[in-house]
Design a protein around this motif. Structure first.
Motif, mmCIF file in Angstrom:
data_model
loop_
_atom_site.group_PDB
_atom_site.id
_atom_site.type_symbol
_atom_site.label_atom_id
_atom_site.label_comp_id
_atom_site.label_asym_id
_atom_site.label_seq_id
_atom_site.Cartn_x
_atom_site.Cartn_y
_atom_site.Cartn_z
ATOM 1 N N ASN A 110 22.286 55.617 58.043
ATOM 2 C CA ASN A 110 22.580 56.647 56.671
ATOM 3 C C ASN A 110 23.044 55.795 55.124
ATOM 4 N N PRO A 111 23.816 54.223 55.497
ATOM 5 C CA PRO A 111 23.712 53.884 53.826
ATOM 6 C C PRO A 111 22.772 54.446 52.654
ATOM 7 N N ARG A 112 21.499 53.849 53.482
ATOM 8 C CA ARG A 112 20.154 54.325 52.887
ATOM 9 C C ARG A 112 19.720 55.350 53.195
ATOM 10 N N CYS A 113 20.148 56.381 53.062
ATOM 11 C CA CYS A 113 19.495 57.557 53.732
ATOM 12 C C CYS A 113 19.412 58.914 53.154
ATOM 13 N N PRO A 114 18.688 59.889 52.296
ATOM 14 C CA PRO A 114 18.789 59.899 50.547
ATOM 15 C C PRO A 114 19.592 61.697 51.063
ATOM 16 N N ARG A 115 18.873 62.179 53.093
ATOM 17 C CA ARG A 115 19.387 63.432 53.216
ATOM 18 C C ARG A 115 20.591 63.267 53.910
ATOM 19 N N LYS A 116 21.382 62.115 53.647
ATOM 20 C CA LYS A 116 22.784 62.224 54.520
ATOM 21 C C LYS A 116 23.662 63.284 54.815
ATOM 22 N N ILE A 117 24.585 63.765 55.837
ATOM 23 C CA ILE A 117 25.451 64.717 55.400
ATOM 24 C C ILE A 117 26.820 63.505 56.503
ATOM 25 N N ALA A 118 27.537 64.473 56.481
ATOM 26 C CA ALA A 118 29.343 64.044 56.862
ATOM 27 C C ALA A 118 29.361 63.877 57.970
ATOM 28 N N LYS A 119 28.087 64.520 58.983
ATOM 29 C CA LYS A 119 27.984 64.230 60.249
ATOM 30 C C LYS A 119 28.007 63.139 61.040
ATOM 31 N N CYS A 120 26.473 61.935 59.658
ATOM 32 C CA CYS A 120 25.978 61.475 59.636
ATOM 33 C C CYS A 120 26.680 59.690 59.786
ATOM 34 N N VAL A 121 28.186 59.859 59.869
ATOM 35 C CA VAL A 121 28.689 59.144 59.202
ATOM 36 C C VAL A 121 29.015 59.168 60.773
ATOM 37 N N GLN A 122 30.287 60.292 60.980
ATOM 38 C CA GLN A 122 30.970 60.308 62.042
ATOM 39 C C GLN A 122 30.379 60.432 63.113
ATOM 40 N N GLU A 123 29.422 60.460 63.737
ATOM 41 C CA GLU A 123 28.095 60.467 65.448
ATOM 42 C C GLU A 123 27.317 60.130 64.852
ATOM 43 N N ASP A 124 27.307 59.075 66.072
ATOM 44 C CA ASP A 124 25.608 58.362 66.360
ATOM 45 C C ASP A 124 25.335 59.817 66.703
ATOM 46 N N PRO A 125 23.261 59.609 65.623
ATOM 47 C CA PRO A 125 22.371 60.398 66.483
ATOM 48 C C PRO A 125 22.158 60.265 68.219
ATOM 49 N N GLN A 126 21.455 61.134 68.671
ATOM 50 C CA GLN A 126 20.811 60.635 70.097
ATOM 51 C C GLN A 126 19.285 60.968 69.654
ATOM 52 N N LEU A 127 18.357 59.905 70.450
ATOM 53 C CA LEU A 127 17.007 59.930 70.062
ATOM 54 C C LEU A 127 17.023 61.445 71.156
ATOM 55 N N GLU A 128 16.138 62.739 70.426
ATOM 56 C CA GLU A 128 16.174 63.637 71.933
ATOM 57 C C GLU A 128 14.587 63.958 71.559
ATOM 58 N N CYS A 129 14.089 64.759 72.061
ATOM 59 C CA CYS A 129 13.183 64.771 72.559
ATOM 60 C C CYS A 129 12.648 66.783 72.576
ATOM 61 N N LYS A 130 11.687 66.484 71.179
ATOM 62 C CA LYS A 130 11.429 68.017 70.772
ATOM 63 C C LYS A 130 9.741 68.186 71.060
ATOM 64 N N GLU A 131 8.836 68.511 71.950
ATOM 65 C CA GLU A 131 7.536 68.673 71.614
ATOM 66 C C GLU A 131 6.637 67.736 71.497
ATOM 67 N N ASN A 132 7.114 66.970 72.840
ATOM 68 C CA ASN A 132 6.210 65.858 72.819
ATOM 69 C C ASN A 132 6.792 64.587 71.676
ATOM 70 N N ARG A 133 7.944 64.965 70.709
ATOM 71 C CA ARG A 133 8.130 64.293 69.931
ATOM 72 C C ARG A 133 9.701 64.037 69.255
ATOM 73 N N PHE A 134 9.770 62.372 69.651
ATOM 74 C CA PHE A 134 11.565 62.088 69.805
ATOM 75 C C PHE A 134 11.669 61.572 68.528
#
Lengths: 314, 258
Positions: free
Chosen positions: A284-308
């Motif tokens: 998140n400190p380097r991300c151009p698409r950072k939103i408030a949630k990115c600092v507050q919560e840990d994103p999990q590796l999610e799987c959708k259509e064989n892509r993580f």
């Protein structure tokens, strides 16, 4: 498809002085027979640590703090020294970046290859060793067998390393930056060789590299790592064609293209200190698409259509 | 025009003597630089590519005044290199190496390393050093730190700052980014491009990465066995290489095919 290796929630920490560095966090991977998986990322992202932990070759400062590595339904992290030796160099072969430091400088090539064969109780006749050298396209076998590592070129040394790695018919080959120290023309030759061996020996491969160019026509799967975590993964052509994680995108666009340009694309800032990682998404400190949630919560590796994907706002 | 070329070599030669053969007293020489003539225009970037042992680094060291040559001539601003004093030369040419860690003295703080380089210029030292560090994107507190406290990319920035301290006109960079990560590479190359604009520097950049070279260079020279085997505008070299070796180099570039 038969799953040959799977890593479940693996975490590895290093203790350096008083600092604890979490080099790999909660990494999970599945490798099917015949897969060639590339693990791509920049220095310090944990890709080599991940490779070394699969062979129980981690340095003594490192500690596996959680997770399993299942190879043929057995957790190899629970193996004792002897059992592990059978796997390492036997069922799983490895090739490192610098062949000069992985070969013993005072032992002739013949003896070095023979050692591996002996340990793993294979045929170690000169004839077999000659065949191995031919398999890695070293044709002047007589001279090479009687050479010391320093008498050979970098490309030849890397071929020897590959010969040693495949000597005991491994099921998995781990290649950790195998061509980084070589000239571009030699690099291409070694990659062609590895491609040929994958085909002929039916190898399953894990390719650790920072170079997207290497993996795009060698691998079928990719996992992109950042600060110890997998941030994106899946089929290689989908990911390279259509990267979704902001880090993958930034990394791909930083590769120099041949057209004249005014500015290179960069990623602002630098990789966070692994001893004091930011809260929430590690990018998140380097991300151009950072939103408030990115600092507050840990994103999990999610799987959708064989892509993580590990991102709240791709 | 007289000053059209800021750096020029004419038929430059340099050989290294190999060790005496055990069986004969003959000494064999290795021609590291073989009859090389290059011309660098003021404000231009020249890229040099070639495999290991092709003589790129030897050439770079000669034109930076770090290595003697056997025969031929080197001109900087139409004056022969041999007629420059060390001090004068340091204000013309500075070299940057691949591994910034080994080119920075581990026992000197960054402030000392840079002020040493400015001392020859007789100016208000630390103020000037901070200003130069600022140019390469490093904070003032860098002054009190030591090389091991920085990452590879930051160290390369510091090495560039030290090179800039003597206000050179030409920067010779020998594989300046090949030990760095892709995203850091891009940052350092941008720094080179920025400095070119703001300070009007000319560059010779050595790299094995032809894509990177062609992105920044006006002209590219390909070296093999000490000789320049092909030279020309970078687009021309990349799009229609004539020499078979250049063709091989270009076809070995790994691109992302999907």
């Amino acid at each position: 498809m038969e799953t040959i290796l799977s890593i479940e929630n693996l975490s590895v920490e290093y203790t350096v002085g008083k600092k604890i560095i979490s080099a790999v966090r909660n990494v999970s991977l599945t490798l099917n027979k015949g897969d060639s998986l590339s693990i791509v990322g920049e220095s310090g992202c944990g890709k080599s640590t991940l490779g070394l932990s699969m062979l129980n070759l981690l340095p003594k400062e490192a500690r596996i703090t959680g997770g399993k590595i299942i190879f043929h339904n057995q957790d190899i992290l629970r193996f004792d020294k002897k059992e592990m030796q059978k796997i390492r160099g036997g069922k799983i072969g490895i090739v490192f970046q610098d062949p000069l430091s992985s070969l013993n400088p005072v032992i002739k090539i013949l003896q070095q290859i023979r050692e591996t064969l002996k340990i793993h109780r294979r045929d170690y006749s000169e004839e077999k060793i000659g065949k191995l050298l031919e398999a890695v396209q070293l044709n002047d076998t007589k001279r090479i067998k009687n050479s010391y590592p320093h008498q050979l070129s970098g490309g030849m040394r890397q071929r020897i390393m590959i010969a040693i790695a495949i000597a005991s018919d491994p099921e998995i080959l781990i290649a950790d930056e195998p061509t980084t120290s070589l000239d571009v023309t030699i690099q291409k030759e070694i990659l062609e060789l590895i491609k040929k061996l994958i085909r002929e020996l039916n190898l399953t491969v894990i390719f650790i590299t920072h170079n997207f160019g290497i993996v795009s026509d060698l691998c079928n799967k990719i996992a992109v790592m950042y600060a110890g975590e997998i941030v994106e993964g899946g089929g290689i052509s989908e990911i390279l064609k259509n990267p979704r994680h902001p880090y993958t995108k930034a990394l791909l666009s930083a590769i120099p293209k041949k057209d004249n340009l005014v500015k290179f694309n960069t990623i602002p800032g630098s990789v966070s200190d692994l001893a004091s990682l930011p809260s929430g998404c590690k990018f998140n400190p380097r991300c151009p698409r950072k939103i408030a949630k990115c600092v507050q919560e840990d994103p999990q590796l999610e799987c959708k259509e064989n892509r993580f994907l590990r991102c709240f706002n791709p | 025009m007289l000053n059209d070329f800021i750096l020029k070599t004419v038929n430059l030669n340099k050989s290294f003597r190999a060790e005496k053969n055990f069986f004969s007293s003959k000494t064999s020489g290795i021609k590291a630089v073989d009859n090389v003539s290059i011309k660098l225009k003021n404000g231009d970037v020249m890229g040099i590519a070639g495999e290991s042992g092709s003589g790129k680094t030897t050439l770079a060291k000669i034109v930076s005044g770090l290595l003697d040559y056997d025969s031929g001539e080197v001109f900087i601003n139409d004056r022969e290199l041999k007629n420059y004093s060390r001090y004068e030369l340091s204000k013309k040419v500075q070299m940057i190496f691949q591994d910034p860690f080994s080119s920075l003295n581990p026992k000197l703080s960054i402030g000392t390393a840079i002020t040493e380089a400015i001392k020859t210029q007789n100016q208000n030292l630390s103020e000037k050093a901070i200003e130069i560090l600022n140019m390469v994107g490093m904070a003032p507190d860098t002054m009190q730190k030591y090389p091991h406290q920085f990452s590879g990319g930051q160290r390369q920035r510091i090495a560039i700052a030290r090179a800039l301290a003597s206000k050179p006109e030409i920067i010779i960079a020998d594989e300046p980014v090949s030990s760095l990560d892709i995203s850091v590479q891009a940052q350092i190359m941008n720094l080179f491009l920025d400095l070119k604009k703001t300070l009007g520097l000319s560059y010779i950049i050595i790299s094995h990465d032809l894509n990177l070279l062609s992105a920044v260079s006006d002209n590219i020279a390909i070296m093999q066995n000490g000789k320049i085997i092909e030279y020309g505008q970078s687009e021309k070299i990349m799009d229609s290489p004539e020499n078979p070796y250049t063709q091989r180099l270009i076809s070995s570039i790994l691109t992302i095919n999907v």
